[in-house]
Write a protein that holds these residues in place. Structure first.
Motif, PDB file in Angstrom:
ATOM      1  N   GLU A 127     -14.600  29.605 -57.187  1.00  0.00           N
ATOM      2  CA  GLU A 127     -13.306  30.189 -57.476  1.00  0.00           C
ATOM      3  C   GLU A 127     -13.387  31.665 -57.860  1.00  0.00           C
ATOM      4  OE1 GLU A 127     -11.264  27.867 -60.364  1.00  0.00           O
ATOM      5  OE2 GLU A 127     -11.245  26.049 -59.131  1.00  0.00           O
ATOM      6  N   ARG A 128     -14.434  32.040 -58.596  1.00  0.00           N
ATOM      7  CA  ARG A 128     -14.553  33.423 -59.046  1.00  0.00           C
ATOM      8  C   ARG A 128     -15.978  33.704 -59.513  1.00  0.00           C
ATOM      9  NH1 ARG A 128     -10.451  32.575 -64.120  1.00  0.00           N
ATOM     10  NH2 ARG A 128      -9.904  30.690 -63.016  1.00  0.00           N
ATOM     11  N   ASP A 177     -12.285  37.839 -58.014  1.00  0.00           N
ATOM     12  CA  ASP A 177     -11.405  36.676 -57.995  1.00  0.00           C
ATOM     13  C   ASP A 177     -10.523  36.743 -56.760  1.00  0.00           C
ATOM     14  OD1 ASP A 177      -9.530  34.634 -58.501  1.00  0.00           O
ATOM     15  OD2 ASP A 177      -9.689  34.929 -60.662  1.00  0.00           O
ATOM     16  N   ASP A 199      -7.968  35.020 -56.173  1.00  0.00           N
ATOM     17  CA  ASP A 199      -6.576  34.739 -56.521  1.00  0.00           C
ATOM     18  C   ASP A 199      -5.983  35.972 -57.199  1.00  0.00           C
ATOM     19  OD1 ASP A 199      -4.160  33.878 -57.543  1.00  0.00           O
ATOM     20  OD2 ASP A 199      -4.901  31.911 -58.128  1.00  0.00           O
ATOM     21  N   ARG A 256      -4.245  35.596 -60.648  1.00  0.00           N
ATOM     22  CA  ARG A 256      -5.044  35.533 -61.872  1.00  0.00           C
ATOM     23  C   ARG A 256      -5.414  36.926 -62.354  1.00  0.00           C
ATOM     24  NH1 ARG A 256      -7.902  30.373 -60.015  1.00  0.00           N
ATOM     25  NH2 ARG A 256      -9.319  31.732 -58.861  1.00  0.00           N
ATOM     26  N   VAL A 274      -2.321  38.414 -63.996  1.00  0.00           N
ATOM     27  CA  VAL A 274      -2.101  37.837 -65.325  1.00  0.00           C
ATOM     28  C   VAL A 274      -3.062  38.446 -66.333  1.00  0.00           C
ATOM     29  CG1 VAL A 274      -2.410  35.736 -66.706  1.00  0.00           C
ATOM     30  CG2 VAL A 274      -1.082  35.657 -64.598  1.00  0.00           C
ATOM     31  N   GLU A 275      -4.316  38.600 -65.944  1.00  0.00           N
ATOM     32  CA  GLU A 275      -5.315  39.147 -66.869  1.00  0.00           C
ATOM     33  C   GLU A 275      -4.944  40.552 -67.316  1.00  0.00           C
ATOM     34  OE1 GLU A 275      -9.952  39.113 -67.843  1.00  0.00           O
ATOM     35  OE2 GLU A 275      -9.293  38.282 -65.936  1.00  0.00           O
ATOM     36  N   ARG A 285      -2.201  28.427 -68.968  1.00  0.00           N
ATOM     37  CA  ARG A 285      -2.985  27.201 -68.838  1.00  0.00           C
ATOM     38  C   ARG A 285      -2.695  26.237 -69.980  1.00  0.00           C
ATOM     39  NH1 ARG A 285      -5.537  23.885 -65.276  1.00  0.00           N
ATOM     40  NH2 ARG A 285      -7.336  22.857 -66.212  1.00  0.00           N
ATOM     41  N   ASP A 331      -8.042  30.063 -72.329  1.00  0.00           N
ATOM     42  CA  ASP A 331      -9.451  29.761 -72.028  1.00  0.00           C
ATOM     43  C   ASP A 331     -10.321  30.353 -73.120  1.00  0.00           C
ATOM     44  OD1 ASP A 331     -11.649  28.743 -70.678  1.00  0.00           O
ATOM     45  OD2 ASP A 331     -11.836  30.469 -69.358  1.00  0.00           O
ATOM     46  N   ASP A 334     -11.523  37.693 -70.777  1.00  0.00           N
ATOM     47  CA  ASP A 334     -11.153  36.624 -69.837  1.00  0.00           C
ATOM     48  C   ASP A 334      -9.756  36.053 -70.112  1.00  0.00           C
ATOM     49  OD1 ASP A 334     -13.506  37.054 -68.604  1.00  0.00           O
ATOM     50  OD2 ASP A 334     -14.405  35.125 -69.041  1.00  0.00           O
ATOM     51  N   SER A 384      -7.271  35.479 -67.792  1.00  0.00           N
ATOM     52  CA  SER A 384      -6.579  35.067 -66.567  1.00  0.00           C
ATOM     53  C   SER A 384      -5.773  33.776 -66.721  1.00  0.00           C
ATOM     54  CB  SER A 384      -7.582  34.910 -65.418  1.00  0.00           C
ATOM     55  OG  SER A 384      -8.536  33.909 -65.715  1.00  0.00           O
ATOM     56  N   GLU A 385      -6.014  33.006 -67.798  1.00  0.00           N
ATOM     57  CA  GLU A 385      -5.270  31.767 -68.023  1.00  0.00           C
ATOM     58  C   GLU A 385      -4.222  31.927 -69.125  1.00  0.00           C
ATOM     59  OE1 GLU A 385      -5.764  29.377 -66.037  1.00  0.00           O
ATOM     60  OE2 GLU A 385      -7.775  29.703 -65.214  1.00  0.00           O
TER      61      GLU A 385
END
Length: 248
Positions: free
Chosen positions: A12-13, A26, A28, A31, A34-35, A102, A154, A172, A174-175
């Protein structure tokens, strides 16, 4: 010439380190977006964004060290863990972002996902039926109404950096998004139950320990197969399977 260090990599990354620069790759774009947005809004220290050329985001390394890692010994003083708890509370008390993270999955969707995963863990022989059944029972306490907070999503122990008992940065994102605050606290203390009191000392009130325990079980149940399929070992000492065994 600095060597290229592979920090983490799966289908995925991937994250690479070259000197004092981290390169996050990444596929996506959502993501990455979002980060960047979450780091701009979060009222806690975050890494400096050096540049972004999708699918790569470059950020500067943070000062300090993490408080340990899942499956390894925890480090840092009680004051350092309390400082992490205080930083997490600052994040949770911040104005809400506009998107769900998430940690904000609906209770209905989460329960359905959990039931499917538990069945697969047993039918595929990944985990014993009694271990899965007991932790599914414990996880039920997390499936309740909650007040949305600004969550990281996360918040693994390896994502929080501390120096001289002060948080120097959280990585980190991204979630990140609107979600259940206790999900973050459970993720941060996963596998390090002995540090929960220190974290709560910094975080403050509003902690339901049964829900923290439930998220430990729930998060671990959902993670085991994914980790195995992506080259990680949830059966290593102190990792997800040991977290599940601790609830027996």
């Amino acid at each position: 010439m600095d060597e290229v260090e592979v920090v983490v990599a799966h289908s995925e990354r991937a994250t690479l380190r070259v000197g004092d620069v981290f390169l996050k790759v990444d596929g996506d774009q959502a993501r990455i977006d979002v980060e960047i947005e979450a780091m701009s809004l979060a009222p806690v220290p975050t890494p400096e964004i050096l540049w972004c050329m999708p699918p790569v985001l470059a950020i500067a390394a943070l000062a300090g060290t993490t408080l340990g890692r899942l499956g390894g010994p925890s480090t840092g003083s009680p004051a350092a863990w309390a400082a992490a708890g205080a930083a997490i509370r600052t994040l949770h008390d911040a104005p809400l972002p506009s998107w769900q993270g998430r940690a904000g999955r609906s209770v209905v969707a989460l329960a359905a996902e959990l039931d499917v995963e538990c069945e697969l863990l047993v039918t595929n022989g990944v985990l014993p039926a009694d271990l899965v059944a007991r932790n599914r029972q414990v996880a039920e306490a997390a499936l309740r109404p909650w007040t949305p907070a600004f969550t990281h999503g996360d918040l693994q122990i390896a994502h929080v950096f501390v120096r001289d008992d002060e948080v120097t940065g959280i990585i980190d994102w991204s979630e990140a998004g609107r979600g259940d605050a206790l999900y973050d606290l459970a993720t941060f203390t996963l596998g390090h139950e002995e540090r929960l009191d220190d974290v709560i000392a910094g975080y403050g009130t509003g902690i339901d320990l049964d829900v923290i325990h439930a998220w430990w079980s729930l998060r671990s149940l959902l993670a085991v197969r994914w980790l195995v399929e992506h080259g990680f070992d949830p059966f290593a000492p102190g990792c997800e399977v040991d977290v599940l065994r601790s609830r027996m």
